[in-house]
Design an enzyme around this catalytic site. Structure first.
Site, PDB file in Angstrom:
ATOM      1  N   ARG A  51       0.806  -1.223   0.000  1.00 60.75           N
ATOM      2  CA  ARG A  51       0.000   0.000   0.000  1.00 60.75           C
ATOM      3  C   ARG A  51       0.836   1.268   0.000  1.00 60.75           C
ATOM      4  O   ARG A  51       0.584   2.187  -0.788  1.00 60.75           O
ATOM      5  CB  ARG A  51      -0.904   0.070   1.242  1.00 60.75           C
ATOM      6  CG  ARG A  51      -2.225  -0.594   1.102  1.00 60.75           C
ATOM      7  CD  ARG A  51      -2.619  -1.177   2.416  1.00 60.75           C
ATOM      8  NE  ARG A  51      -1.652  -2.191   2.772  1.00 60.75           N
ATOM      9  CZ  ARG A  51      -1.695  -3.447   2.297  1.00 60.75           C
ATOM     10  NH1 ARG A  51      -2.680  -3.813   1.538  1.00 60.75           N
ATOM     11  NH2 ARG A  51      -0.762  -4.330   2.598  1.00 60.75           N
ATOM     12  N   THR A  52       1.795   1.361   0.901  1.00 61.81           N
ATOM     13  CA  THR A  52       2.477   2.647   1.083  1.00 61.81           C
ATOM     14  C   THR A  52       3.252   3.010  -0.184  1.00 61.81           C
ATOM     15  O   THR A  52       3.116   4.122  -0.707  1.00 61.81           O
ATOM     16  CB  THR A  52       3.403   2.596   2.314  1.00 61.81           C
ATOM     17  OG1 THR A  52       2.651   2.075   3.407  1.00 61.81           O
ATOM     18  CG2 THR A  52       3.923   3.961   2.660  1.00 61.81           C
ATOM     19  N   LYS A  80      25.401  -3.582  -1.059  1.00 62.23           N
ATOM     20  CA  LYS A  80      26.874  -3.521  -1.134  1.00 62.23           C
ATOM     21  C   LYS A  80      27.454  -2.743   0.039  1.00 62.23           C
ATOM     22  O   LYS A  80      28.655  -2.496   0.091  1.00 62.23           O
ATOM     23  CB  LYS A  80      27.290  -2.836  -2.439  1.00 62.23           C
ATOM     24  CG  LYS A  80      26.762  -3.482  -3.688  1.00 62.23           C
ATOM     25  CD  LYS A  80      27.177  -2.643  -4.899  1.00 62.23           C
ATOM     26  CE  LYS A  80      26.242  -2.854  -6.059  1.00 62.23           C
ATOM     27  NZ  LYS A  80      26.344  -1.776  -7.050  1.00 62.23           N
ATOM     28  N   ARG A 101      11.098   3.908   3.389  1.00 61.37           N
ATOM     29  CA  ARG A 101      10.767   2.922   4.439  1.00 61.37           C
ATOM     30  C   ARG A 101      12.034   2.163   4.790  1.00 61.37           C
ATOM     31  O   ARG A 101      12.782   1.756   3.889  1.00 61.37           O
ATOM     32  CB  ARG A 101       9.693   1.947   3.955  1.00 61.37           C
ATOM     33  CG  ARG A 101       9.504   0.792   4.936  1.00 61.37           C
ATOM     34  CD  ARG A 101       8.296  -0.039   4.655  1.00 61.37           C
ATOM     35  NE  ARG A 101       7.073   0.692   4.937  1.00 61.37           N
ATOM     36  CZ  ARG A 101       5.857   0.146   4.876  1.00 61.37           C
ATOM     37  NH1 ARG A 101       5.717  -1.121   4.542  1.00 61.37           N
ATOM     38  NH2 ARG A 101       4.783   0.864   5.146  1.00 61.37           N
ATOM     39  N   HIS A 129       4.869   5.810  11.500  1.00 60.96           N
ATOM     40  CA  HIS A 129       4.389   5.646  10.128  1.00 60.96           C
ATOM     41  C   HIS A 129       3.413   6.802   9.865  1.00 60.96           C
ATOM     42  O   HIS A 129       2.201   6.616   9.808  1.00 60.96           O
ATOM     43  CB  HIS A 129       3.687   4.287   9.997  1.00 60.96           C
ATOM     44  CG  HIS A 129       3.409   3.837   8.596  1.00 60.96           C
ATOM     45  ND1 HIS A 129       3.490   4.677   7.496  1.00 60.96           N
ATOM     46  CD2 HIS A 129       3.029   2.626   8.106  1.00 60.96           C
ATOM     47  CE1 HIS A 129       3.185   3.990   6.400  1.00 60.96           C
ATOM     48  NE2 HIS A 129       2.906   2.744   6.746  1.00 60.96           N
TER      49      HIS A 129
HETATM   50  N1   CP Z   1      -0.291  -0.047   5.805  1.00 64.39           N
HETATM   51  C1   CP Z   1       0.921  -0.329   5.262  1.00 64.39           C
HETATM   52  O1   CP Z   1       1.927   0.283   5.630  1.00 64.39           O
HETATM   53  O2   CP Z   1       0.887  -1.278   4.305  1.00 64.39           O
HETATM   54  P1   CP Z   1       2.160  -1.760   3.482  1.00 64.39           P
HETATM   55  O3   CP Z   1       3.110  -2.415   4.459  1.00 64.39           O
HETATM   56  O4   CP Z   1       1.622  -2.712   2.446  1.00 64.39           O
HETATM   57  O5   CP Z   1       2.785  -0.536   2.874  1.00 64.39           O
END
Ligand code: CP
Length: 312
Positions: A51-52, A80, A101, A129
């Site tokens: 999703r993100t 590396k 991320r 998040h």
């Molecule tokens: N909600 C969320 O962060 O989903 P993903 O891990 O799929 O990005």
């Protein structure tokens, strides 16, 4: 230049502006299809995501911009041994904004210190998040019409669930918000959140391992999965993973206008039969995540006009 590392990087007023813009985009997406013409978003994902990453990419494409990036540490020069600091220095000359991320808490903060472009934290370890929080807030506001006077049940892995930590940090800033924190003892919220945020803020909350008992009180039920990847010990994960499974029978005493949210991915903590209940809004929530990320990108790129925001 602004970064978004924690939900607290945005004032309540700025949050409201972004949510208002997100809702305006939701109503008239066609008005925003060229606002990022010529701009590039880099998605630097050192951890898996559906999703993100894809909602960020969809958001930039919807705005007329372009996207580039990597979806795992293995497919980047991190494999590396390249540092986050060096990577972001390079990416700063390839893109106008980036979403990162990383499994290590604080990695996006390090990136922001060495970056010449806005850095958005797309999830750092078990910490924060913030764009999931924007997604959660726009969902709650759109469906209930408010962010105050709510009793929010959070259920599952409250220790490692970074979306829970970010959402609590954001929601305590609105009046008369109460929390019912439902988890096994081993997965209760971290101490710093209990002491520094809830106790210091004199927030009304309870911690419990009983879901059904508190169901009638809830306006929002925020379910979370047990975060297998954060456990040191597989045996503990197996013992705790099925602590709470929401099914239709458990919803019998819930309010008719309660909403069930989940950041997703789901494993088995919500039975699929619940998906047909009109109160189950987690797929709608994932869709709203695109609109609010569009609003965030516009804002951080300074393309929003007055108050750095475009409302029409
Ligand atoms: N909600 C969320 O962060 O989903 P993903 O891990 O799929 O990005």
């Amino acid at each position: 230049m602004r970064h978004l590392i924690s939900p607290l990087d945005l004032s309540v007023e700025e949050l409201d502006h972004i949510l208002t813009l997100g809702q305006a985009i939701m109503k008239h997406p066609e008005k925003y299809t060229h606002i990022c013409d010529g701009k590039k978003l880099a998605t630097l994902f050192y951890e898996p995501s559906t999703r993100t990453r894809l909602s960020f990419e969809a958001a930039m494409l919807n705005l007329g911009g372009q996207v580039l990036g990597f979806s795992s540490a293995d497919s980047s020069s991190a494999a590396k041994g390249e540092s986050v600091a060096d990577t972001i220095r390079v990416i700063s000359s390839y893109a106008d904004i980036c979403a990162m991320r990383h499994p290590k808490e604080g990695a996006p903060t390090v990136a922001a210190m060495h970056s010449e472009i806005p850095v958005i934290n797309a999830g750092d370890g078990g910490h924060n998040h913030p764009t999931q929080t924007l997604t959660d807030l726009i969902t709650i506001q759109t469906l209930t019409g408010r962010l105050d006077n709510l009793t929010i049940g959070m259920c599952g892995d409250l220790k490692f669930g970074r979306t829970v930590h970010s959402l609590i940090n954001a929601m305590v800033r609105y009046p008369n918000v109460k929390f019912v924190l439902i988890s096994p003892k081993e997965l209760m919220i971290p101490d710093y959140l209990r002491k520094e945020v809830l106790d210091n803020g004199r927030i009304d909350y309870i911690e419990t391992d009983q879901l059904e008992q508190h169901m009638p009180d809830l306006d929002i039920l925020y379910m979370t999965r047990v975060q297998r990847e954060r456990f040191f010990n597989e045996e503990d994960y197996i013992r705790l993973k099925d602590s709470f499974i929401l099914d239709v029978s458990k919803l019998q005493n819930a309010k008719k206008d309660m909403y069930i949210l989940h950041p997703l991915p789901r494993v088995n903590e919500i039975s699929t039969e619940v998906d047909n209940d009109p109160r189950a809004v987690y797929f709608k929530q994932a869709k709203y995540g695109v609109y609010v990320r569009m609003a965030l990108i516009i804002n951080l790129l300074g393309l929003g006009g007055e108050h750095n925001i475009r409302l029409s």
